[in-house]
Design a protein around this motif. Structure first.
Motif, PDB file in Angstrom:
ATOM      1  N   MET A 258      27.346 -27.660  41.902  1.00 42.84           N
ATOM      2  CA  MET A 258      26.351 -27.793  42.657  1.00 42.84           C
ATOM      3  C   MET A 258      27.091 -27.766  44.405  1.00 42.84           C
ATOM      4  N   ALA A 259      28.411 -28.433  44.188  1.00 44.10           N
ATOM      5  CA  ALA A 259      29.116 -28.099  45.744  1.00 44.10           C
ATOM      6  C   ALA A 259      29.710 -26.392  45.510  1.00 44.10           C
ATOM      7  N   HIS A 260      30.102 -25.960  44.335  1.00 44.26           N
ATOM      8  CA  HIS A 260      30.888 -24.779  45.013  1.00 44.26           C
ATOM      9  C   HIS A 260      29.473 -23.907  44.873  1.00 44.26           C
ATOM     10  N   THR A 261      27.915 -23.803  44.444  1.00 46.41           N
ATOM     11  CA  THR A 261      27.533 -23.700  44.914  1.00 46.41           C
ATOM     12  C   THR A 261      27.395 -23.162  46.701  1.00 46.41           C
ATOM     13  N   ILE A 262      27.001 -24.294  47.104  1.00 47.68           N
ATOM     14  CA  ILE A 262      26.886 -24.636  49.417  1.00 47.68           C
ATOM     15  C   ILE A 262      28.160 -23.449  49.131  1.00 47.68           C
ATOM     16  N   MET A 263      29.925 -24.203  48.799  1.00 47.22           N
ATOM     17  CA  MET A 263      30.644 -23.473  49.266  1.00 47.22           C
ATOM     18  C   MET A 263      30.663 -22.095  49.409  1.00 47.22           C
ATOM     19  N   ALA A 264      30.085 -21.540  48.170  1.00 43.93           N
ATOM     20  CA  ALA A 264      29.901 -19.965  48.391  1.00 43.93           C
ATOM     21  C   ALA A 264      29.110 -19.021  49.026  1.00 43.93           C
ATOM     22  N   ILE A 265      27.749 -19.585  49.793  1.00 42.19           N
ATOM     23  CA  ILE A 265      26.966 -19.332  49.623  1.00 42.19           C
ATOM     24  C   ILE A 265      27.499 -19.418  51.381  1.00 42.19           C
ATOM     25  N   LEU A 266      27.508 -20.707  51.860  1.00 43.80           N
ATOM     26  CA  LEU A 266      28.423 -20.642  53.166  1.00 43.80           C
ATOM     27  C   LEU A 266      29.635 -19.801  53.605  1.00 43.80           C
ATOM     28  N   SER A 267      30.292 -19.558  52.326  1.00 41.79           N
ATOM     29  CA  SER A 267      31.404 -18.772  52.875  1.00 41.79           C
ATOM     30  C   SER A 267      30.638 -17.175  52.691  1.00 41.79           C
ATOM     31  N   VAL A 268      30.216 -16.596  51.467  1.00 36.22           N
ATOM     32  CA  VAL A 268      29.645 -15.087  51.663  1.00 36.22           C
ATOM     33  C   VAL A 268      29.085 -15.431  52.873  1.00 36.22           C
ATOM     34  N   GLY A 269      28.232 -16.250  53.359  1.00 35.65           N
ATOM     35  CA  GLY A 269      26.799 -16.006  54.586  1.00 35.65           C
ATOM     36  C   GLY A 269      27.913 -15.800  55.660  1.00 35.65           C
ATOM     37  N   THR A 270      29.112 -16.263  55.788  1.00 31.49           N
ATOM     38  CA  THR A 270      30.157 -16.189  57.062  1.00 31.49           C
ATOM     39  C   THR A 270      30.608 -15.107  56.973  1.00 31.49           C
ATOM     40  N   LEU A 271      30.760 -14.747  56.015  1.00 37.09           N
ATOM     41  CA  LEU A 271      31.293 -13.458  55.743  1.00 37.09           C
ATOM     42  C   LEU A 271      30.488 -11.980  56.328  1.00 37.09           C
ATOM     43  N   ILE A 272      29.581 -11.976  55.499  1.00 30.16           N
ATOM     44  CA  ILE A 272      28.348 -11.308  56.447  1.00 30.16           C
ATOM     45  C   ILE A 272      28.046 -11.567  57.390  1.00 30.16           C
ATOM     46  N   VAL A 273      28.008 -12.816  57.991  1.00 28.66           N
ATOM     47  CA  VAL A 273      27.399 -12.249  59.964  1.00 28.66           C
ATOM     48  C   VAL A 273      28.605 -11.846  60.106  1.00 28.66           C
ATOM     49  N   LEU A 274      29.293 -12.088  59.532  1.00 23.15           N
ATOM     50  CA  LEU A 274      30.889 -11.466  60.376  1.00 23.15           C
ATOM     51  C   LEU A 274      30.786 -10.137  60.342  1.00 23.15           C
ATOM     52  N   ALA A 275      30.144  -9.341  59.061  1.00 24.66           N
ATOM     53  CA  ALA A 275      30.904  -7.686  58.901  1.00 24.66           C
ATOM     54  C   ALA A 275      29.478  -7.019  59.977  1.00 24.66           C
ATOM     55  N   ILE A 276      27.972  -7.819  59.808  1.00 20.22           N
ATOM     56  CA  ILE A 276      27.753  -6.937  60.567  1.00 20.22           C
ATOM     57  C   ILE A 276      27.547  -7.547  62.003  1.00 20.22           C
ATOM     58  N   GLY A 277      27.759  -8.329  62.621  1.00 16.83           N
ATOM     59  CA  GLY A 277      28.441  -9.046  64.289  1.00 16.83           C
ATOM     60  C   GLY A 277      29.153  -6.978  64.646  1.00 16.83           C
ATOM     61  N   PHE A 278      30.170  -7.216  64.054  1.00 16.09           N
ATOM     62  CA  PHE A 278      31.493  -6.104  63.775  1.00 16.09           C
ATOM     63  C   PHE A 278      30.624  -4.834  63.476  1.00 16.09           C
ATOM     64  N   PHE A 279      30.120  -4.108  62.865  1.00 19.04           N
ATOM     65  CA  PHE A 279      29.421  -2.826  63.128  1.00 19.04           C
ATOM     66  C   PHE A 279      28.496  -3.436  64.278  1.00 19.04           C
ATOM     67  N   ILE A 280      27.584  -4.093  64.655  1.00 15.25           N
ATOM     68  CA  ILE A 280      26.918  -4.048  65.797  1.00 15.25           C
ATOM     69  C   ILE A 280      27.840  -4.083  66.821  1.00 15.25           C
ATOM     70  N   SER A 281      29.120  -4.508  67.324  1.00 18.04           N
ATOM     71  CA  SER A 281      30.207  -4.400  68.270  1.00 18.04           C
ATOM     72  C   SER A 281      30.555  -2.800  68.642  1.00 18.04           C
ATOM     73  N   LEU A 282      30.576  -1.644  67.529  1.00 16.64           N
ATOM     74  CA  LEU A 282      30.971  -0.291  67.651  1.00 16.64           C
ATOM     75  C   LEU A 282      30.128   0.163  68.500  1.00 16.64           C
ATOM     76  N   ARG A 283      29.304  -0.202  68.480  1.00 10.94           N
ATOM     77  CA  ARG A 283      28.451   0.359  69.139  1.00 10.94           C
ATOM     78  C   ARG A 283      27.830   0.389  70.530  1.00 10.94           C
ATOM     79  N   PHE A 284      28.559  -0.650  70.855  1.00  7.76           N
ATOM     80  CA  PHE A 284      29.011  -1.270  72.705  1.00  7.76           C
ATOM     81  C   PHE A 284      29.700   0.108  73.060  1.00  7.76           C
ATOM     82  N   LYS A 285      29.218   0.181  74.348  1.00  8.24           N
ATOM     83  CA  LYS A 285      29.930   0.919  75.603  1.00  8.24           C
ATOM     84  C   LYS A 285      30.083   0.179  76.500  1.00  8.24           C
ATOM     85  N   LEU A 286      30.482  -0.625  75.892  1.00 12.23           N
ATOM     86  CA  LEU A 286      31.822  -1.658  77.901  1.00 12.23           C
ATOM     87  C   LEU A 286      32.895  -1.185  76.819  1.00 12.23           C
ATOM     88  N   ASN A 287      33.907  -0.900  77.442  1.00 10.55           N
ATOM     89  CA  ASN A 287      35.485  -0.767  76.952  1.00 10.55           C
ATOM     90  C   ASN A 287      36.897  -0.839  78.188  1.00 10.55           C
TER      91      ASN A 287
END
Length: 107
Positions: free
Chosen positions: A1-30
């Protein structure tokens, strides 16, 4: 059970991080566009008004792209914000610049 929660939190964090990175590529502010925006804002603040006589067409296009509004409707010439909430909205519906235009790909 603890490993499942740890995996969900780890993978979920990486997914949100990747989505944020791809969204930031559209920003025109440099660094370049930020410098233009800061300089034009400084000009307006010093003059306490728009200064269309002191802006180049290239800088005007950058400011409009980042602000999402036509240059003429910036610096309080609109009904956005606390101080101007009772001011009439501009009659010209073309006051707002689309965020994504075919020309913006060239910049």
């Amino acid at each position: 059970m603890a490993h499942t929660i740890m995996a969900i939190l780890s993978v979920g964090t990486l997914i949100v991080l990747a989505i944020g990175f791809f969204i930031s590529l559209r920003f025109k502010l440099n660094l370049e566009t930020h410098g233009v925006l800061a300089a034009e804002t400084r000009k307006m603040r010093d003059a306490n008004r728009l200064v269309p006589e002191h802006i180049t067409p290239e800088n005007k296009a950058i400011v409009e792209m980042l602000a999402g509004m036509k240059y003429e409707y910036l610096w309080g010439n609109n009904n956005i914000g606390y101080l101007n909430r009772h001011k009439q909205a501009p009659v010209n519906e073309s006051a707002f610049v689309p965020l994504h235009t075919p020309d913006s790909e060239k910049r």
